[in-house]
Design a protein around this motif. Sequence first.
Motif, PDB file in Angstrom:
ATOM      1  N   SER A  71       1.024  -1.225   0.138  1.00  0.00           N
ATOM      2  CA  SER A  71      -0.240   0.105   0.268  1.00  0.00           C
ATOM      3  C   SER A  71       0.762   1.175  -0.045  1.00  0.00           C
ATOM      4  O   SER A  71       0.299   2.175  -0.164  1.00  0.00           O
ATOM      5  N   ILE A  72       2.076   1.031   0.296  1.00  0.00           N
ATOM      6  CA  ILE A  72       2.734   1.996   0.398  1.00  0.00           C
ATOM      7  C   ILE A  72       2.693   2.864  -1.209  1.00  0.00           C
ATOM      8  O   ILE A  72       3.096   4.364  -1.466  1.00  0.00           O
ATOM      9  N   ASN A  73       3.241   2.374  -2.052  1.00  0.00           N
ATOM     10  CA  ASN A  73       2.777   3.095  -3.431  1.00  0.00           C
ATOM     11  C   ASN A  73       2.132   3.608  -3.671  1.00  0.00           C
ATOM     12  O   ASN A  73       2.129   4.812  -3.592  1.00  0.00           O
ATOM     13  N   PRO A  74       1.040   3.353  -3.798  1.00  0.00           N
ATOM     14  CA  PRO A  74      -0.292   3.297  -4.538  1.00  0.00           C
ATOM     15  C   PRO A  74      -0.306   5.391  -3.494  1.00  0.00           C
ATOM     16  O   PRO A  74      -1.208   5.563  -3.991  1.00  0.00           O
ATOM     17  N   LEU A  75       0.292   5.107  -1.747  1.00  0.00           N
ATOM     18  CA  LEU A  75      -0.295   6.001  -0.830  1.00  0.00           C
ATOM     19  C   LEU A  75       0.175   7.416  -1.583  1.00  0.00           C
ATOM     20  O   LEU A  75      -0.364   8.679  -1.026  1.00  0.00           O
ATOM     21  N   ILE A  95      -0.416   8.376  -5.789  1.00  0.00           N
ATOM     22  CA  ILE A  95      -1.826   9.966  -4.530  1.00  0.00           C
ATOM     23  C   ILE A  95      -1.587  10.641  -3.012  1.00  0.00           C
ATOM     24  O   ILE A  95      -2.482  12.169  -4.412  1.00  0.00           O
ATOM     25  N   LEU A  96      -1.044  10.864  -2.937  1.00  0.00           N
ATOM     26  CA  LEU A  96      -0.781  12.384  -2.479  1.00  0.00           C
ATOM     27  C   LEU A  96       0.200  13.054  -3.176  1.00  0.00           C
ATOM     28  O   LEU A  96       0.297  14.117  -2.597  1.00  0.00           O
ATOM     29  N   GLY A  97       1.093  11.748  -3.238  1.00  0.00           N
ATOM     30  CA  GLY A  97       2.480  13.059  -3.838  1.00  0.00           C
ATOM     31  C   GLY A  97       1.827  13.511  -5.201  1.00  0.00           C
ATOM     32  O   GLY A  97       2.594  14.562  -5.309  1.00  0.00           O
ATOM     33  N   VAL A  98       1.982  13.318  -5.883  1.00  0.00           N
ATOM     34  CA  VAL A  98       1.821  13.488  -7.435  1.00  0.00           C
ATOM     35  C   VAL A  98       1.321  15.255  -7.380  1.00  0.00           C
ATOM     36  O   VAL A  98       1.971  15.853  -8.298  1.00  0.00           O
ATOM     37  N   ILE A 138       9.063   7.974  -4.371  1.00  0.00           N
ATOM     38  CA  ILE A 138       9.103   9.124  -4.198  1.00  0.00           C
ATOM     39  C   ILE A 138       9.858   9.347  -5.955  1.00  0.00           C
ATOM     40  O   ILE A 138       9.016  10.768  -6.581  1.00  0.00           O
ATOM     41  N   GLY A 139      10.249   8.600  -6.507  1.00  0.00           N
ATOM     42  CA  GLY A 139      11.095   8.862  -7.639  1.00  0.00           C
ATOM     43  C   GLY A 139      10.118   8.955  -9.002  1.00  0.00           C
ATOM     44  O   GLY A 139      10.526   9.417  -9.760  1.00  0.00           O
ATOM     45  N   GLU A 140       9.675   8.121  -8.527  1.00  0.00           N
ATOM     46  CA  GLU A 140       7.973   7.337  -9.558  1.00  0.00           C
ATOM     47  C   GLU A 140       6.642   9.288  -9.647  1.00  0.00           C
ATOM     48  O   GLU A 140       6.646   9.113 -10.801  1.00  0.00           O
ATOM     49  N   THR A 141       6.865   9.417  -8.453  1.00  0.00           N
ATOM     50  CA  THR A 141       5.674  10.793  -7.540  1.00  0.00           C
ATOM     51  C   THR A 141       7.315  12.215  -9.190  1.00  0.00           C
ATOM     52  O   THR A 141       6.055  12.335  -9.533  1.00  0.00           O
TER      53      THR A 141
END
Length: 138
Positions: free
Chosen positions: A7-11, A14-17, A65-68
């Motif tokens: 769940s870390i990646n989607p969270l 969603i919040l970071g982008v 974070i990098g993907e964001t």
Amino acid sequence: AKGSIYSINPLVIILGVPAVTALTSRIDSYSIILCGSYISALSPCVFAILDNLFGAGLFVFILSIGETLWSPRFLDYQVSVSPEGREAVFMAFASAPLFLSKLPVGWFSGYLLDHYCPDPLKSCETKCMVWIFENTCK
């Protein structure tokens, strides 16, 4: 606990982008793509230090974070370099390598894990394996 790592990646995405996109709107797309790619590429280095559940969570967090950073700007960059009226074609061709690699990468990674990774029930020195891999693949 292990399932919550998924769940870390989607969270983070969603919040970071939205926040990262707003904060970096004045920076050109190519620079942000490079920065995000470098951060994503550095994420496996966590396993050279931490080979536990926390390390796995930190790996996914840094990767996210990098993907964001790079993911939304990648589409923006594709559109900016494409000729007017041909944006969809450029976006389709830019996504083609990812689409075409899904099936063979899944099969091949399973094969490599099956043949080259140690038995999880036996103890192994993961940190040492990561350092050897990082220093021989340069």
